[in-house]
Design a protein around this motif. Structure first.
Motif, PDB file in Angstrom:
ATOM      1  N   TYR A   1       0.829  -1.202   0.000  1.00 34.29           N
ATOM      2  CA  TYR A   1       0.000   0.000   0.000  1.00 34.29           C
ATOM      3  C   TYR A   1       0.869   1.261   0.000  1.00 34.29           C
ATOM      4  CZ  TYR A   1      -3.859   3.072   1.524  1.00 34.29           C
ATOM      5  OH  TYR A   1      -4.809   4.071   1.616  1.00 34.29           O
ATOM      6  N   GLY A   2       1.932   1.251   0.814  1.00 36.04           N
ATOM      7  CA  GLY A   2       2.745   2.449   0.976  1.00 36.04           C
ATOM      8  C   GLY A   2       3.385   2.963  -0.302  1.00 36.04           C
ATOM      9  N   PRO A   3       4.061   2.117  -1.106  1.00 33.90           N
ATOM     10  CA  PRO A   3       4.661   2.620  -2.340  1.00 33.90           C
ATOM     11  C   PRO A   3       3.669   3.265  -3.304  1.00 33.90           C
ATOM     12  CG  PRO A   3       5.623   0.522  -1.775  1.00 33.90           C
ATOM     13  CD  PRO A   3       4.485   0.738  -0.811  1.00 33.90           C
ATOM     14  N   VAL A   4       2.434   2.750  -3.337  1.00 32.42           N
ATOM     15  CA  VAL A   4       1.431   3.390  -4.201  1.00 32.42           C
ATOM     16  C   VAL A   4       1.084   4.770  -3.647  1.00 32.42           C
ATOM     17  CG1 VAL A   4      -0.836   3.167  -5.269  1.00 32.42           C
ATOM     18  CG2 VAL A   4       0.537   1.123  -4.837  1.00 32.42           C
ATOM     19  N   GLN A   5       1.012   4.883  -2.321  1.00 30.08           N
ATOM     20  CA  GLN A   5       0.835   6.208  -1.711  1.00 30.08           C
ATOM     21  C   GLN A   5       1.950   7.149  -2.137  1.00 30.08           C
ATOM     22  OE1 GLN A   5       0.592   4.986   2.551  1.00 30.08           O
ATOM     23  NE2 GLN A   5      -1.130   6.425   2.629  1.00 30.08           N
ATOM     24  N   GLU A   6       3.175   6.661  -2.114  1.00 26.90           N
ATOM     25  CA  GLU A   6       4.319   7.481  -2.500  1.00 26.90           C
ATOM     26  C   GLU A   6       4.172   7.977  -3.939  1.00 26.90           C
ATOM     27  OE1 GLU A   6       7.841   5.159  -1.906  1.00 26.90           O
ATOM     28  OE2 GLU A   6       7.149   4.420   0.036  1.00 26.90           O
ATOM     29  N   MET A   7       3.780   7.072  -4.826  1.00 29.18           N
ATOM     30  CA  MET A   7       3.624   7.448  -6.228  1.00 29.18           C
ATOM     31  C   MET A   7       2.522   8.489  -6.398  1.00 29.18           C
ATOM     32  SD  MET A   7       2.335   5.130  -9.421  1.00 29.18           S
ATOM     33  CE  MET A   7       0.686   5.196  -8.718  1.00 29.18           C
TER      34      MET A   7
ATOM     35  N   HIS B   1      13.367   4.823 -11.422  1.00 31.56           N
ATOM     36  CA  HIS B   1      13.317   3.747 -10.427  1.00 31.56           C
ATOM     37  C   HIS B   1      12.482   4.116  -9.206  1.00 31.56           C
ATOM     38  CE1 HIS B   1      16.032   0.999 -12.480  1.00 31.56           C
ATOM     39  NE2 HIS B   1      16.766   2.037 -12.803  1.00 31.56           N
ATOM     40  N   HIS B   2      12.573   5.354  -8.731  1.00 35.04           N
ATOM     41  CA  HIS B   2      11.711   5.750  -7.621  1.00 35.04           C
ATOM     42  C   HIS B   2      10.242   5.762  -8.061  1.00 35.04           C
ATOM     43  CE1 HIS B   2      14.292   6.450  -4.286  1.00 35.04           C
ATOM     44  NE2 HIS B   2      14.995   7.406  -4.841  1.00 35.04           N
ATOM     45  N   GLY B   3       9.997   6.254  -9.269  1.00 34.09           N
ATOM     46  CA  GLY B   3       8.623   6.255  -9.767  1.00 34.09           C
ATOM     47  C   GLY B   3       8.082   4.851  -9.942  1.00 34.09           C
TER      48      GLY B   3
END
Length: 571
Positions: free
Chosen positions: A342-348, A374-376
């Motif tokens: 869940y968290g990485p999608v929040q970041e994006m 890569h971060h994206g």
């Protein structure tokens, strides 16, 4: 020229050595075999996409079937670029012969001993587990450090008062702080600790409450901070206490793949992540970035984006310096993976403007192009898992539509060959990833693969939940001993069991109706996906059964001593 023409196939074959030759010259860090594998995979992917487009355009099906097939194809096309980036990250350790960026431990030069303050956030943890963590920190072989234990929102004094007393016994280097009423979970506790940090501390360490660090953690890594551009140094996750549990051993191999391969690839492109524990962060970078993100379930990897966006570099080490505990139950394992997905999608969703060019509404930062990619993709790839999952029911509905409308489509021989080649090559490369970079046997590879398959449903749910902005709350992974639930252990996997059994029934029905055409391909895909769903209840039962024989506490202590002995440290 028709896509099925022999000239197309021969042109593709002839292009492989030419592309590989050019790629080998332009990418000298790759082994010749690595260049061959990657160039071939890219060409095969491109050719397969073009072939599928022509194939779909010529299918003699009605509007309903056609719409379903094209919808699935569009989802595949949307998620393809992200899949290419993710595949390259996963294979990087196989393809490369040389690594350019620093990734080895670096001891401090003479007279370089900047002050560290190590933050240990806790919330309602077993006192014995936390005390073992603090004892390991007390043994650190470094002259200038302090440990700040932040107990946040633990209402039971029996859980935090022993920690306060233990810190008093350990001496002046240990400070214990108990706070109630703060929000933001772990990130909130770490932000609150900033106001209690020693002004002389130049570097901040973060250690989870269940992690036992190696005595030379700081001594062997602080040398990287002689470079003022280094914003953080991250050691890999590693785990103890899994010797007495099949489930924990299998989970350990599943964890190992990402921390051995994907994280190493990210580091090579200066896009490494902080991963919540065993993190060393330059205090100036942390403060300049604005502290920890209390809105994000993965406050650790999110921080790495903002630190890199300020122009700082990072280092991800190629060996662990601390060992934690793996969840005892499949339910806890699922909850942990939900948070990590869940968290990485929040970041994006929050930072997407950092990853796109200005003409698409992008925001200018110090991120390089490779860091943007890569971060994206760290969040985009997870989001695409959810989107790709939608394609499977679309394919199943397409097959049902073809059966109902008597639309029999012959399976082209090229599709059989291409599908088989992709399946065999992907399996072989997965085995090689486990065998070479990770160092797993065939049995360990199969167990890690099964553990990952069992997580598929929760990953999809977390991906779609975050993608559509549905709220979720931060849940810690319990360190308290679990009790057996027997058949009750299946309660959290009833959805997966129902989907798996339903999928197998649908696949069997499709096989019976059409065993030679395109419907067969969809039936095979549905059956394979159904087996992944059924891995969840199977693993839940295995984890529950292991609780009757698991002696995790003793095993963790013994394995920690073994880890120290492996580094020639006396215990």
């Amino acid at each position: 020229m028709a896509p099925g023409s022999p000239w197309v196939a021969w042109s593709f074959v002839a292009a492989i050595p030419a592309v590989c030759s050019v790629y080998t010259v332009r990418r000298p860090e790759l082994a010749p075999a690595g260049a061959l594998v990657w160039a071939t995979w890219c060409l095969l992917t491109a050719a397969g996409g073009a072939w599928a487009l022509f194939f779909l355009m010529g299918l003699p099906v009605g509007p309903l079937t056609g719409s379903l097939l094209w919808a699935a194809a569009v989802l595949g096309a949307i998620t393809l670029p992200s899949s290419v980036v993710q595949t390259r990250e996963g294979w990087e350790s196989l393809l490369r012969t040389t690594w350019v960026r620093p990734r080895r431990p670096m001891a401090a030069p003479p007279r370089f001993s900047p002050g560290f303050q190590i933050h240990v956030p806790t919330h309602a943890e077993p006192p014995g587990v936390v005390m073992a963590t603090l004892d390991a920190l007390a043994a650190l072989d470094y002259p200038n450090f302090e440990v700040l234990v932040i107990d946040n929102n633990t209402t039971d004094p029996a859980l935090w008062e022993p920690l306060r007393e233990h810190c008093r016994v350990l001496g002046d280097r240990f400070r214990f702080l108990h706070v109630e009423g703060i929000t933001g979970a772990k990130a909130g506790a770490l932000n609150w600790a900033a106001g209690h940090t020693d002004p002389a501390a130049e570097l901040i360490g973060v250690v989870d409450a269940d992690y036992q660090v190696h005595p030379d953690w700081l001594t062997k890594t602080v040398g990287h901070f002689t470079d003022p551009r280094i914003g953080f140094v991250q050691a890999p996750h590693a785990y103890l206490g899994h010797a007495g549990s099949r489930f924990r051993r299998w989970a350990n191999w599943e964890y190992s793949v990402f921390f051995t391969t994907g994280m190493a690839a990210l580091n090579e492109h200066n896009a490494g992540l902080t991963v919540g524990t065993m993190s060393l962060i330059r205090r100036a970078a942390l403060e300049e970035a604005g502290g920890w993100a209390e809105w994000c379930l993965t406050e650790d990897s999110e921080l790495a984006i903002r630190i890199h966006a300020l122009g700082y570099d990072s280092v991800y080490l190629n060996e662990p310096f601390g060992w934690g505990l793996i969840p005892e139950t499949f339910t806890a394992y699922r909850k942990q993976r939900f948070r990590w997905t869940y968290g990485p999608v929040q970041e994006m969703r929050r930072h997407w403007r950092m990853f796109v060019p200005s003409w698409l509404g992008g925001r200018r930062t110090e991120l390089t192009l490779l860091q943007q990619i890569h971060h994206g993709n760290h969040g985009l790839d997870v989001a695409c898992i959810g989107l790709r999952a939608i394609a499977l029911p679309l394919g199943a509905l397409s097959a049902i539509s073809m059966v109902v409308q008597h639309e029999s489509i012959h399976m082209p021989f090229a599709l059989y060959i291409g599908s088989t080649a992709i399946l065999v090559s992907s399996t072989a490369l997965r085995l090689l990833v486990y065998r070479r970079p990770v160092g797993a046997t065939l049995a360990q590879t199969l167990s890690g693969t099964l553990a990952f398959a069992a997580l598929h449903h929760v990953i999809v749910v977390a991906s779609l939940t975050a993608l559509f902005g549905r709220p979720a709350r931060w849940e810690r992974t319990s360190k308290f001993p679990a009790t057996r639930r027997r058949l009750g252990a299946l309660s959290d996997t009833l959805t997966e069991a129902a989907l798996g059994l339903t999928g197998l029934a649908v696949a069997a029905a499709l096989f019976l109706v059409d065993s030679s055409g395109l419907v067969t391909m969809f039936a095979i895909a549905v059956a394979a996906q159904s087996l992944m769903y059924l891995a969840s209840p199977a693993l839940a039962l295995i984890a529950d059964r292991d609780l009757s024989t698991d002696n995790a506490a003793v095993s963790a202590a013994e394995q920690f001593k073994a880890a120290l002995r492996a580094k020639s440290i006396s215990v």
